[in-house]
Design an enzyme around this catalytic site. Structure first.
Site, mmCIF file in Angstrom:
data_model
loop_
_atom_site.group_PDB
_atom_site.id
_atom_site.type_symbol
_atom_site.label_atom_id
_atom_site.label_comp_id
_atom_site.label_asym_id
_atom_site.label_seq_id
_atom_site.Cartn_x
_atom_site.Cartn_y
_atom_site.Cartn_z
ATOM 1 C CE LYS A 95 3.617 -5.301 -2.664
ATOM 2 N NZ LYS A 95 4.593 -6.067 -1.862
ATOM 3 C CB SER A 171 5.825 -3.377 0.528
ATOM 4 O OG SER A 171 6.030 -4.631 -0.112
ATOM 5 C CB SER A 195 6.832 -7.334 1.689
ATOM 6 O OG SER A 195 8.109 -6.782 1.867
#
Length: 531
Positions: A95, A171, A195
């Site tokens: 990420k 996210s 997330s």
């Protein structure tokens, strides 16, 4: 079976036995990315093209040459009789909220678009040291602010591999989408209010939010410092256990990383459920939200198919030997989002003040006459809407005249939420739970654009996950079927602090109990012309 779709724990075993090389595995994964991912996210990407709507767009940047060099090194070590580590040759995505030395680390924001990290985040460094191969950086909501991945400054934003007209969640949506589409068996994400778990549920993969402090945050670009937790996303529980074992542990670079020993999560993975007590709470089958007109608290039931999936899971776990405890009260869960709304914004405002155009990152090209003007123009041009909203709200609710009314009250509510979990897991208490079983999300993945821009509705997509972040306890989601639209349904497990092993053990038991169910053979839409 395509090498892209073999679990990480089996891949590394094949590579260790030299039945397949790390270079061959990497080549297969890079070919899969080229086939299903489409163009990578970029600034000022222009209008969406028709072909964009059929691709995944998980990545912001690929580090293919770096990955090839790592794969060749793994193969060299094995050829010379050396052990590259427990993740030898396993490709993984990162990420883009983690720093990786020598690569762009953008947080999906224009303000960091030109930032090349001078060091590597501890969790990523540990995966590399264990033989893992970094594929590149995957997309996210800007600075992790969102629940759909649509707020990224790098477009096109990721899409759900099961149905590309749907969001992958956020996210860590890029991480979840990449794993679901076979663009690497593992990805590392972060969980601030769900997330990791919410996108994992939307994309039909396993996601683990560890106990706060179990995994170092060093090298993680901060969102909400008291809430952020790095953790694994994988296609199965065994892979998640393998990855968590690698990334967990004390870190001299992070004072919040605990010094407790890290268990061997793989050792007891299939030890069974005999004697375990797993709870169900009616407070997790409804969503509570304020009426926009009256301000009164309203509620509505979660999707019936998701509730049915949780009850089906309870039956399966009971048949495996667990005792199911019903009607466990969790009354303060309903206040999790309002408390998060305040706490996260105060912490976000504090963390984002470092981006000023002076030290690193984006700087306005416009002429300025004084330092404060440089700050204003840089932040106005560099930040997207979501960071700006959080800065403004965080400064407002933490102001001296409002801090007691908002911030301090939110901290007290956080304590009440933690108290509910303490009571549920207390070994001397009324419930004595080993885990709490809940839905992960109130609905399946929503359509692209359906909720984007509605900050309140978007925030409430995390109501069933945020409690673990307030309480600092571990949470895990795992796929439990498909709804009538063919979208994945996730179920969630909470456990006492530092007992991730229990959750993984329960999750593995559920996998074994449902391995013959028809939905296990279904594949994401983007793979139907690939496999």
């Amino acid at each position: 079976m395509n090498l892209c779709d073999i679990p990480a724990y089996q891949l590394t075993d094949l590579i260790h036995r030299r039945e397949v090389s790390a270079t061959e595995v990497l080549s297969a994964v890079l070919e899969r990315i080229a086939t299903v991912d489409g163009r990578s996210g970029e600034l000022d990407a222009g209008a969406l093209q028709a072909e964009d709507t059929e691709k995944v767009h998980a990545f912001i940047s690929l580090t293919a040459e770096r990955a090839r060099a790592q794969a060749r090194e793994v193969d060299r070590q094995l050829a010379q009789g050396e052990d590259p580590g427990p993740l030898a040759g396993v490709p993984f995505a990162v990420k883009d909220i983690f720093t990786v030395k020598g690569t762009p680390s953008t947080a999906a924001s224009r303000i960091l678009a030109n930032f090349v990290a001078p060091y590597t985040a501890t969790p990523v460094e540990r995966m590399e040291a264990a033989g893992g191969i970094v594929l590149g950086k995957v997309n996210l909501d800007e600075f992790t602010y969102g629940s759909s991945n649509e707020s990224s400054a790098f477009q096109p934003s990721p899409r759900n591999p099961w149905k590309p007209e749907r969001v992958p969640g956020g996210s860590s949506g890029g991480s979840a989408a990449a794993v679901a589409a076979g663009e690497g068996p593992l990805s590392i994400g972060t969980d601030t209010s769900g997330s990791i778990r919410q996108p994992a549920a939307f994309c039909g993969v396993v996601g683990v939010k560890p106990t706060y402090g179990r995994v170092s945050r060093y090298g993680l670009i901060a969102c909400g410092s008291s809430l952020d937790c790095p953790g694994p996303l994988a296609r199965n529980v065994t892979d998640a256990a393998l990855m968590l074992k690698v990334i967990a542990g004390a870190d001299p670079c992070d004072s919040t990383a605990v010094t407790l020993p890290v268990p061997d999560y793989m050792a007891d993975l299939e030890a069974g459920l005999r004697g375990m007590r797993i709870g169900l709470s009616p407070d997790y089958f409804r969503i509570y939200y304020p009426d926009p007109q009256s301000g009164e608290l309203q509620s509505e039931a979660i999707d019936a198919e998701i509730q049915a999936a949780v009850m089906h899971a309870a039956e399966k776990l009971s048949a495996m030997g667990a005792e199911i405890i019903e009607d466990v009260p969790m009354p303060n869960n309903r206040y999790g989002i309002p408390a998060y709304f305040v706490i996260s914004r105060v912490e976000a405002a504090s963390n984002l003040h470092r981006y000023d155009g002076v030290k690193y990152g984006y700087r306005t090209p416009d002429p300025v006459s004084e330092l404060s003007e440089l700050y204003r123009k840089t932040r106005a041009q560099g930040f997207g809407l979501q960071p700006k909203l959080r800065i403004l709200m965080g400064m407002y609710v933490s102001a001296a005249q409002y801090s007691e009314q908002y911030y301090n009250r939110a901290l007290r509510v956080r304590t009440l939420i933690r108290g509910d979990f303490v009571q549920a897991f207390d070994p001397q208490g009324a419930y004595r739970l080993d885990a709490l079983l809940t839905p992960t999300t109130p609905s399946g993945a929503f359509r692209m654009g359906e909720l984007y821009g509605d900050s309140v509705k978007m925030q409430y997509a995390d109501q069933l996950t945020v409690g673990a972040n307030h309480a600092g306890i571990p949470g895990m989601t795992l796929p439990a079927g498909l709804d009538q639209d063919g979208l994945p349904v996730g179920i969630q497990l909470f456990g006492p602090g530092f007992f991730e092993g229990k959750l993984l053990r329960i999750g593995r038991a559920f996998e074994l109990a449902t391995e013959s169910e028809p939905w296990r053979n279904r594949i994401p839409e983007v793979l139907k012309n690939v496999l």
